[in-house]
Design a protein around this motif. Structure first.
Motif, PDB file in Angstrom:
ATOM      1  N   SER A  64     -26.552  -6.066  41.905  1.00  0.00           N
ATOM      2  CA  SER A  64     -26.722  -6.895  43.094  1.00  0.00           C
ATOM      3  C   SER A  64     -27.227  -6.065  44.267  1.00  0.00           C
ATOM      4  N   TYR A  65     -27.981  -6.724  45.158  1.00  0.00           N
ATOM      5  CA  TYR A  65     -28.459  -6.054  46.369  1.00  0.00           C
ATOM      6  C   TYR A  65     -27.297  -5.647  47.275  1.00  0.00           C
ATOM      7  N   ASP A  66     -26.147  -6.274  47.097  1.00  0.00           N
ATOM      8  CA  ASP A  66     -24.990  -5.943  47.931  1.00  0.00           C
ATOM      9  C   ASP A  66     -24.297  -4.662  47.481  1.00  0.00           C
ATOM     10  N   ALA A  67     -24.570  -4.205  46.260  1.00  0.00           N
ATOM     11  CA  ALA A  67     -23.883  -3.019  45.734  1.00  0.00           C
ATOM     12  C   ALA A  67     -24.561  -1.750  46.252  1.00  0.00           C
ATOM     13  N   PRO A  68     -23.784  -0.801  46.803  1.00  0.00           N
ATOM     14  CA  PRO A  68     -24.367   0.468  47.272  1.00  0.00           C
ATOM     15  C   PRO A  68     -25.010   1.240  46.117  1.00  0.00           C
ATOM     16  N   GLY A 100     -32.083  -8.750  41.848  1.00  0.00           N
ATOM     17  CA  GLY A 100     -31.268  -7.545  41.942  1.00  0.00           C
ATOM     18  C   GLY A 100     -32.108  -6.285  41.944  1.00  0.00           C
ATOM     19  N   GLU A 111     -21.777  -6.317  40.747  1.00  0.00           N
ATOM     20  CA  GLU A 111     -22.197  -7.576  40.131  1.00  0.00           C
ATOM     21  C   GLU A 111     -23.536  -7.392  39.408  1.00  0.00           C
TER      22      GLU A 111
END
Length: 277
Positions: free
Chosen positions: A183-187, A222, A257
């Motif tokens: 996911s783009y939210d994951a560092p 992603g 994710e």
């Protein structure tokens, strides 16, 4: 055509004298002795070479046929046979055989090239012409592969010797490449750490060359990461599948994710959606 060949042989043989027969017998004995000596010398030289045992046998077989053919020619010449007619007869026969067995002879030549140059051996996993599999047999006519899905593929040596062949076994190790989407939210560092954790938890992965993880692309849903690592050629398939399981578990533990394709629908202009009653 058979009648013409019969007449040609009759004219060539003619009548034989006792002196000619004795001369032919002596010539035959000398030739047979020379053939035996040359074959013994050829065996000794071939035993010191780096050729495979099968190639040595094929070379000796071809040399033996050639020497015996020359013996027949010399013996026939000492009998007073017209050698021009005999050579013409043999040439016509050999030409017919060559044309009839062109593909077979091409495969035999390709088989000799493969056995002598050894681009692969039995047990190697190779890919050529869109076909990949483990080499089970190398004969003069064809090479037999067993594909990963359990099928048998017979490849003509004529085409195989002239094709590009990729040998995945010859170096003793194979590289595993796995692409994962996060996911783009994951560092980025969190995803890399999860991938390396999965690599460490997978058996049979080699430490040299060291495994590596890189961010290699940006998708619609992603970020794409690629895992590079190595395993012994014999352990490649089991290690590759085990790594996929460890990656999924590591992503779940790290809270990363794995995205999937999603479609967001937005209504404009204040139009209320209508649902069937």
């Amino acid at each position: 055509m058979p009648a013409e060949w019969g007449n040609l042989l009759t004219r060539s043989l003619g009548g034989f004298s006792l002196e000619g027969i004795l001369t032919a017998a002596v010539t035959l004995l000398v030739c047979l002795g020379a053939v035996r000596l040359l074959l013994r010398l050829a065996r000794r030289l071939l035993s010191r070479s780096k050729l495979e045992e099968r190639v040595r046998r094929y070379v000796l077989m071809g040399l033996k046929l050639l020497l015996y053919a020359l013996t027949v020619v010399f013996t026939a010449g000492s009998l007073g046979v017209d050698m021009t007619s005999l050579v013409a007869l043999l040439s016509v026969g050999s030409l017919g055989i060559t044309l009839a067995a062109e593909d077979v002879l091409g495969n035999v030549a390709g088989g000799l090239v493969i056995l002598s140059s050894r681009p692969f051996t039995i047990g190697d996993f190779i890919e050529t012409g869109g076909v990949s599999g483990t080499v089970e047999e190398i004969s003069l006519n064809h090479t037999k592969l067993t594909t990963p899905d359990g099928l048998t593929a017979l490849l003509p040596n004529k085409e195989l010797a002239a094709s590009k062949v990729t040998n995945y076994t010859v170096l003793g190790r194979r590289r595993i490449v796995w692409k994962m989407s996060a996911s783009y939210d994951a560092p980025t560092e969190t995803v890399k750490a999860a991938c390396l954790q999965a690599v460490e938890a997978t058996e049979h992965i080699l430490s040299d060359p060291a495994p590596a993880v890189y961010l290699t692309g940006f998708g619609d849903s992603g970020v794409e990461f690629t895992v590079y690592c190595w395993a012994a050629a014999a352990d490649f398939w089991t290690t590759q599948f085990a790594l996929a399981e460890r990656l999924r578990e590591a992503f779940a533990q790290a809270g990363v994710e794995i995205p999937y394709n999603q479609l967001d629908v937005r209504l404009r202009g204040g139009v209320e959606p209508k649902y069937p009653e």
